[in-house]
Design a protein around this motif. Structure first.
Motif, PDB file in Angstrom:
ATOM      1  N   GLU A 241       0.847  -1.193   0.000  1.00 45.21           N
ATOM      2  CA  GLU A 241       0.000   0.000   0.000  1.00 45.21           C
ATOM      3  C   GLU A 241       0.878   1.237   0.000  1.00 45.21           C
ATOM      4  O   GLU A 241       1.182   1.791   1.042  1.00 45.21           O
ATOM      5  N   GLU A 242       1.285   1.652  -1.170  1.00 45.57           N
ATOM      6  CA  GLU A 242       2.045   2.896  -1.288  1.00 45.57           C
ATOM      7  C   GLU A 242       1.112   3.962  -1.863  1.00 45.57           C
ATOM      8  O   GLU A 242       0.350   4.580  -1.149  1.00 45.57           O
ATOM      9  N   ASP A 243       1.181   4.174  -3.167  1.00 41.90           N
ATOM     10  CA  ASP A 243       0.227   5.096  -3.790  1.00 41.90           C
ATOM     11  C   ASP A 243      -1.118   4.413  -4.007  1.00 41.90           C
ATOM     12  O   ASP A 243      -2.163   5.051  -3.998  1.00 41.90           O
ATOM     13  N   THR A 244      -1.070   3.095  -4.240  1.00 39.56           N
ATOM     14  CA  THR A 244      -2.280   2.324  -4.496  1.00 39.56           C
ATOM     15  C   THR A 244      -2.156   0.973  -3.809  1.00 39.56           C
ATOM     16  O   THR A 244      -1.122   0.647  -3.235  1.00 39.56           O
ATOM     17  N   ILE A 245      -3.226   0.192  -3.880  1.00 40.63           N
ATOM     18  CA  ILE A 245      -3.201  -1.164  -3.351  1.00 40.63           C
ATOM     19  C   ILE A 245      -2.740  -2.088  -4.474  1.00 40.63           C
ATOM     20  O   ILE A 245      -3.385  -2.184  -5.519  1.00 40.63           O
ATOM     21  N   LYS A 246      -1.610  -2.767  -4.284  1.00 41.99           N
ATOM     22  CA  LYS A 246      -1.056  -3.656  -5.294  1.00 41.99           C
ATOM     23  C   LYS A 246      -0.965  -5.073  -4.726  1.00 41.99           C
ATOM     24  O   LYS A 246      -0.335  -5.300  -3.694  1.00 41.99           O
ATOM     25  N   ILE A 247      -1.599  -6.017  -5.417  1.00 47.73           N
ATOM     26  CA  ILE A 247      -1.609  -7.413  -4.998  1.00 47.73           C
ATOM     27  C   ILE A 247      -0.617  -8.180  -5.864  1.00 47.73           C
ATOM     28  O   ILE A 247      -0.751  -8.220  -7.096  1.00 47.73           O
ATOM     29  N   ASP A 248       0.373  -8.779  -5.235  1.00 45.91           N
ATOM     30  CA  ASP A 248       1.382  -9.553  -5.955  1.00 45.91           C
ATOM     31  C   ASP A 248       0.762 -10.877  -6.393  1.00 45.91           C
ATOM     32  O   ASP A 248       0.423 -11.730  -5.566  1.00 45.91           O
ATOM     33  N   ILE A 249       0.609 -11.064  -7.709  1.00 51.62           N
ATOM     34  CA  ILE A 249      -0.098 -12.231  -8.227  1.00 51.62           C
ATOM     35  C   ILE A 249       0.634 -13.523  -7.903  1.00 51.62           C
ATOM     36  O   ILE A 249       0.017 -14.514  -7.477  1.00 51.62           O
ATOM     37  N   ALA A 250       1.946 -13.547  -8.101  1.00 53.01           N
ATOM     38  CA  ALA A 250       2.703 -14.775  -7.842  1.00 53.01           C
ATOM     39  C   ALA A 250       2.586 -15.204  -6.381  1.00 53.01           C
ATOM     40  O   ALA A 250       2.437 -16.391  -6.072  1.00 53.01           O
ATOM     41  N   LYS A 251       2.629 -14.231  -5.474  1.00 58.44           N
ATOM     42  CA  LYS A 251       2.551 -14.561  -4.048  1.00 58.44           C
ATOM     43  C   LYS A 251       1.159 -15.044  -3.657  1.00 58.44           C
ATOM     44  O   LYS A 251       1.014 -15.993  -2.884  1.00 58.44           O
ATOM     45  N   VAL A 252       0.119 -14.395  -4.189  1.00 63.48           N
ATOM     46  CA  VAL A 252      -1.236 -14.790  -3.792  1.00 63.48           C
ATOM     47  C   VAL A 252      -1.596 -16.158  -4.356  1.00 63.48           C
ATOM     48  O   VAL A 252      -2.354 -16.918  -3.749  1.00 63.48           O
ATOM     49  N   LEU A 253      -1.030 -16.508  -5.523  1.00 63.63           N
ATOM     50  CA  LEU A 253      -1.328 -17.808  -6.125  1.00 63.63           C
ATOM     51  C   LEU A 253      -0.708 -18.970  -5.354  1.00 63.63           C
ATOM     52  O   LEU A 253      -1.071 -20.129  -5.570  1.00 63.63           O
ATOM     53  N   LYS A 254       0.217 -18.671  -4.453  1.00 57.40           N
ATOM     54  CA  LYS A 254       0.794 -19.733  -3.622  1.00 57.40           C
ATOM     55  C   LYS A 254      -0.220 -20.282  -2.622  1.00 57.40           C
ATOM     56  O   LYS A 254      -0.030 -21.360  -2.062  1.00 57.40           O
ATOM     57  N   PHE A 255      -1.295 -19.523  -2.405  1.00 54.08           N
ATOM     58  CA  PHE A 255      -2.332 -19.949  -1.463  1.00 54.08           C
ATOM     59  C   PHE A 255      -3.474 -20.611  -2.243  1.00 54.08           C
ATOM     60  O   PHE A 255      -4.039 -20.032  -3.157  1.00 54.08           O
ATOM     61  N   GLN A 256      -3.777 -21.851  -1.866  1.00 54.12           N
ATOM     62  CA  GLN A 256      -4.786 -22.616  -2.580  1.00 54.12           C
ATOM     63  C   GLN A 256      -6.143 -21.919  -2.572  1.00 54.12           C
ATOM     64  O   GLN A 256      -6.913 -22.001  -3.534  1.00 54.12           O
ATOM     65  N   ASN A 257      -6.444 -21.240  -1.478  1.00 54.46           N
ATOM     66  CA  ASN A 257      -7.738 -20.558  -1.341  1.00 54.46           C
ATOM     67  C   ASN A 257      -7.611 -19.062  -1.654  1.00 54.46           C
ATOM     68  O   ASN A 257      -8.213 -18.215  -0.994  1.00 54.46           O
ATOM     69  N   HIS A 258      -6.836 -18.733  -2.688  1.00 50.94           N
ATOM     70  CA  HIS A 258      -6.590 -17.323  -3.009  1.00 50.94           C
ATOM     71  C   HIS A 258      -7.864 -16.583  -3.412  1.00 50.94           C
ATOM     72  O   HIS A 258      -7.977 -15.385  -3.200  1.00 50.94           O
ATOM     73  N   LYS A 259      -8.845 -17.295  -3.984  1.00 53.06           N
ATOM     74  CA  LYS A 259     -10.096 -16.631  -4.351  1.00 53.06           C
ATOM     75  C   LYS A 259     -10.813 -16.091  -3.115  1.00 53.06           C
ATOM     76  O   LYS A 259     -11.394 -15.000  -3.149  1.00 53.06           O
ATOM     77  N   ALA A 260     -10.763 -16.864  -2.035  1.00 53.37           N
ATOM     78  CA  ALA A 260     -11.402 -16.410  -0.794  1.00 53.37           C
ATOM     79  C   ALA A 260     -10.722 -15.155  -0.265  1.00 53.37           C
ATOM     80  O   ALA A 260     -11.393 -14.240   0.239  1.00 53.37           O
ATOM     81  N   TYR A 261      -9.390 -15.101  -0.386  1.00 58.07           N
ATOM     82  CA  TYR A 261      -8.681 -13.915   0.078  1.00 58.07           C
ATOM     83  C   TYR A 261      -9.017 -12.705  -0.789  1.00 58.07           C
ATOM     84  O   TYR A 261      -9.215 -11.599  -0.275  1.00 58.07           O
ATOM     85  N   LEU A 262      -9.068 -12.886  -2.098  1.00 63.41           N
ATOM     86  CA  LEU A 262      -9.421 -11.777  -2.985  1.00 63.41           C
ATOM     87  C   LEU A 262     -10.815 -11.250  -2.661  1.00 63.41           C
ATOM     88  O   LEU A 262     -11.041 -10.032  -2.626  1.00 63.41           O
ATOM     89  N   TYR A 263     -11.738 -12.164  -2.412  1.00 65.60           N
ATOM     90  CA  TYR A 263     -13.099 -11.739  -2.046  1.00 65.60           C
ATOM     91  C   TYR A 263     -13.073 -10.924  -0.754  1.00 65.60           C
ATOM     92  O   TYR A 263     -13.707  -9.871  -0.650  1.00 65.60           O
ATOM     93  N   GLN A 264     -12.314 -11.422   0.224  1.00 66.94           N
ATOM     94  CA  GLN A 264     -12.256 -10.752   1.519  1.00 66.94           C
ATOM     95  C   GLN A 264     -11.672  -9.351   1.388  1.00 66.94           C
ATOM     96  O   GLN A 264     -12.163  -8.389   1.993  1.00 66.94           O
ATOM     97  N   TRP A 265     -10.670  -9.196   0.562  1.00 65.34           N
ATOM     98  CA  TRP A 265      -9.991  -7.899   0.433  1.00 65.34           C
ATOM     99  C   TRP A 265     -10.760  -6.911  -0.434  1.00 65.34           C
ATOM    100  O   TRP A 265     -10.683  -5.700  -0.210  1.00 65.34           O
TER     101      TRP A 265
END
Length: 435
Positions: A241-265
């Motif tokens: 969270e600097e100028d904007t909210i940036k989600i690192d795709i490679a890091k989030v894909l390491k989590f099997q339930n990444h869709k749930a995290y994206l929904y939550q955020w």
């Protein structure tokens, strides 16, 4: 029930005591019981009644009834009439959605204008069960399956611990009058269908249905709390969270339930097309998904979230010749100097005699071009952005300094050759941009 209500307030909602409370009162049994309970406990209350003018004379009689009851209790009453059908047609939304929006917008206006603290509504345990079943039939995550929250910001629902049967018994024992809404008898709406046809069968199968439902809600709320904790921990690992909210795709894909995290955020930013959001991870760079207020952009290795530009951001801002500084939309300083010092991307020197005031600070548009300093010939801004590997977010955040519609400076990036200082320049203007 009065003693149970007082215990509930003291134990779970003590912050209501001594506060200025606005009761949403329709005239139905639930809101009239809540009004009577709050009145008996001597809470600091006033009433707000909405007449949506949807049931003709019946709506007007509801309004008269609430006025009479408030006069008898010496309680301050606010009434507002809405042409709900007209609003629904104009906004192309359902009557139910428009009525809810009108109601809460007005309630919040009353709170702000009168310095009140909380809005109280008369939702009860059966309402929460109905909401659970509605969300269950439509498909929902934990948010939709945890019932109606007891508190949501300044909205408080103190009757959620009570069943419809308890409310009806209290009303009859205390001779409380109320108005019946004829639309409640219709099965046109899903909520009424569940209330009349489904829930009675469930209660027949399980006489302790509401107790079981309370236990289920408690368990789901604990599961939701665990999910929130996990979501926050993962967020710190993959989101910057600097100028904007940036989600690192490679890091989030390491989590099997990444869709749930994206929904939550992202759910708080108004996104509804979740398949489009999830597909964005594997989409081409530049692909976007929109909510009413925000844009989610695929930019190479990241998902970038940023707000849509509002009307003010699309306006232009003038700079007069005598003006020494600008504070909005950017922070800039202007001063005359005798010589050129070090020129950077954030500081330029221009030949003031080539400028035509007032200057203009504005957003770029498709087709804009300039003459990049140090280059021969003109270049479209779209080509410049491509060469500089600008993301859509970078483009959206770009401002131009212009003179008679000619670009003097792509602010913070590149000056225009036409306005540079030469050997014949007699007046040098230094322009500094502070990011």
């Amino acid at each position: 029930m009065l003693q149970k209500f007082q215990n509930h307030i003291n134990s779970n909602l003590p912050f209501l005591i001594g506060k200025k409370l606005l009761l949403a009162t329709s005239g139905g049994i639930d809101s009239m019981v809540l009004l009577q309970l709050c009145h008996l406990l001597k809470l600091d209350i006033r009433v707000a009644h909405c007449n949506f003018q949807l049931r003709g004379n019946e709506s007007d009689e509801d309004e008269k009834f609430v006025k009479y009851q408030c006069e008898m209790m010496d309680v301050l009453l606010f009434v507002n009439r809405f042409d709900t059908k007209k609003f629904a047609e104009q906004q192309k939304l359902s009557i139910q959605v428009v009525a809810r929006n009108l109601r809460y917008e007005w309630f919040n206006t009353l709170l702000i204008n009168n310095d009140y603290d909380y809005i109280l509504t008369a939702h009860h345990l059966d309402d929460s069960l109905e909401t659970f079943l509605i969300n269950f039939t439509r498909g929902s995550g934990l948010d939709g399956l945890t019932g109606i929250p007891q508190q949501n910001a300044n909205i408080v629902r103190p009757l959620l611990a009570f069943s419809r049967n308890e409310i009806e018994a209290f009303a009859k024992e205390n001779n409380i009058q109320w108005r019946e809404d004829s639309s409640n008898a219709s099965d046109t709406y899903l909520r009424n269908k569940l209330r009349h046809n489904v829930i009675p069968v469930l209660k027949e199968l399980n006489p302790s249905l509401l107790d079981s439902f309370e236990n289920t809600i408690s368990n789901l709320q604990q599961a939701k709390s665990l999910g929130n904790d996990a979501s926050q921990m993962v967020y710190k690992q993959v989101v910057s969270e600097e100028d904007t909210i940036k989600i690192d795709i490679a890091k989030v894909l390491k989590f099997q339930n990444h869709k749930a995290y994206l929904y939550q955020w992202l759910s708080n930013y108004g996104f509804t097309d979740w398949n489009a959001v999830y597909d964005l991870i594997k989409a081409q760079s530049g692909k976007q998904v929109f909510s009413e207020t925000h844009i989610l952009l695929k930019d190479r290795n990241h998902l970038i979230l940023f707000p849509k530009q509002n009307e003010n951001e699309r306006m232009s801002f003038s700079v007069k010749k005598e003006q020494k500084e600008v504070k909005f939309p950017l922070k800039m300083a202007f001063c005359n100097v005798a010589d050129i010092s070090v020129q950077t991307t954030n500081t330029i020197f221009v030949d003031e005699e080539k400028l035509h005031f007032p200057l203009e600070i504005k957003r770029w548009h498709e087709g804009d071009f300039f003459y990049p300093i140090g280059m021969n010939g003109k270049k479209k801004l779209s080509k410049f952005f491509k060469d500089e590997k600008y993301s859509l977010l970078d483009k959206a955040n770009t401002w131009l300094l212009c003179s008679d519609n000619q670009i003097v400076w792509v602010i913070g990036k590149r000056q225009d050759e036409r306005f540079k200082v030469t050997e014949t320049t007699t007046q040098i203007l230094k322009i500094n941009y502070t990011p």
